[in-house]
Motif scaffolding. Structure first.
Motif, PDB file in Angstrom:
ATOM      1  N   ALA A   1      42.607  37.101  51.039  1.00  0.00           N
ATOM      2  CA  ALA A   1      41.650  36.127  50.508  1.00  0.00           C
ATOM      3  C   ALA A   1      42.279  34.740  50.412  1.00  0.00           C
ATOM      4  O   ALA A   1      41.650  33.732  50.753  1.00  0.00           O
ATOM      5  CB  ALA A   1      41.149  36.592  49.139  1.00  0.00           C
TER       6      ALA A   1
ATOM      7  N   ALA B   1      35.980  38.310  48.296  1.00  0.00           N
ATOM      8  CA  ALA B   1      35.989  36.949  47.762  1.00  0.00           C
ATOM      9  C   ALA B   1      34.666  36.228  47.994  1.00  0.00           C
ATOM     10  O   ALA B   1      34.287  35.347  47.214  1.00  0.00           O
ATOM     11  CB  ALA B   1      37.135  36.158  48.394  1.00  0.00           C
TER      12      ALA B   1
ATOM     13  N   ILE C   1      38.932  33.415  43.119  1.00  0.00           N
ATOM     14  CA  ILE C   1      40.057  34.250  43.514  1.00  0.00           C
ATOM     15  C   ILE C   1      41.284  33.853  42.701  1.00  0.00           C
ATOM     16  O   ILE C   1      41.447  32.698  42.329  1.00  0.00           O
ATOM     17  CB  ILE C   1      40.361  34.127  45.023  1.00  0.00           C
TER      18      ILE C   1
ATOM     19  N   MET D   1      43.423  39.386  41.567  1.00  0.00           N
ATOM     20  CA  MET D   1      42.078  39.804  41.975  1.00  0.00           C
ATOM     21  C   MET D   1      42.066  41.162  42.663  1.00  0.00           C
ATOM     22  O   MET D   1      41.021  41.812  42.746  1.00  0.00           O
ATOM     23  CB  MET D   1      41.468  38.772  42.928  1.00  0.00           C
TER      24      MET D   1
END
Length: 277
Positions: free
Chosen positions: A21, A192, A198, A202
């Motif tokens: 992410a 995400a 984020i 996470m």
């Protein structure tokens, strides 16, 4: 895949999801200079680059942390996996790395709502489902219908026999980690896209749920993991929208884990095995 080949849980996998992410987060501004975002072409480039980055990270983790311990007891490798996970999380929280603050994830695709009667479905939801099915089909094809997939199944069945047949064990295990980490990067980006933001932690909750889903469906079984994830998601969503059960939504995953371990340890699609001692 990692459990099927090496017989241990890679707890750092959820942190690779987080790194995927963040890879997309940092790549998006650079890609946007060439291809406007949100767009399908821009999103594909970001996803592919993030997958390549995380594949390299996964193979590096295997080479540095797991390969030297391959002949050690499984408990040693398991503790190391937890240590690698904590190392990544706390290192990424340092202000000089990623920082502990929550960051807003960039929009990669145009978002629209589809109205079907009284049902409203977001376009990103359809993208997530379609991408998941496509990747699952591709993964199944690789494992079942390619030479590398055959080698992966051979290593999973018996490493010593596979080595005697000329299979490069190190290459197959590195490929397994690389492929799994690339898929984790894609999962991190899809996650995400729906998350409010984020941060370096996470991946903790998705990682725990993925572990429960794998146990539910049959750990080491690819269709079982997909089925377990679907059932777990449906149960948690139902509980979240039911009065009196919404407070227990996060506990459902662990309740399912306890029940599965008590009554069907092999999972829904898993096969019980007898281990000689």
């Amino acid at each position: 895949m990692v459990y099927g080949v090496l017989r241990f849980i890679n707890f750092a996998h959820s942190d690779v999801l987080m790194l995927g992410a963040f890879s997309a987060y940092f790549l998006a501004p650079a890609v946007e200079k060439i291809i406007p975002l949100p767009s399908i072409a821009g999103a594909l480039i970001i996803v592919l680059l993030s997958a390549v980055i995380c594949a390299g990270i996964g193979m590096l983790i295997e080479f540095l942390a797991y390969r030297p311990l391959r002949s050690r007891p499984k408990l040693t490798v398991l503790i190391t996996a937890i240590g690698v996970s904590l190392f990544i999380e706390f290192t990424c929280q340092h202000p000089a790395v990623l920082g502990a603050d929550t960051k807003s994830f960039p929009r990669l695709l145009v978002e629209n709502d589809l109205h079907l009667g009284g049902l409203v479905i977001g376009s990103n939801d359809l993208v997530i489902v379609a991408t998941t099915l496509l990747l699952l089909a591709g993964l199944w094809f690789i494992v079942q219908h390619t030479k590398t997939g055959t080698a992966m199944r051979a290593v999973s069945f018996n490493q010593q026999a596979a080595a005697l047949m000329g299979i490069n064990i190190n290459r197959i295990i590195a490929f397994t980690f690389g492929l799994g980490s690339a898929l984790a990067a894609v999962a991190g980006i899809l996650y995400a896209m729906k998350a409010p933001g984020i941060d370096p932690l996470m991946g903790v909750q998705p990682g725990l749920r993925a572990f429960v889903a794998a146990v539910l469906g049959g750990i080491g079984n690819l269709p079982g993991a997909a089925l377990g994830g679907l059932l777990l998601g449906l149960l948690e969503t139902y509980a979240g929208g039911t009065p009196g059960l919404s407070n227990y939504r996060d506990g459902i995953a662990f309740a399912i884990l306890i029940l599965i371990l008590l009554f069907k340890p092999a999972g829904l699609l898993g096969k019980a095995t007898v281990e000689k001692v």
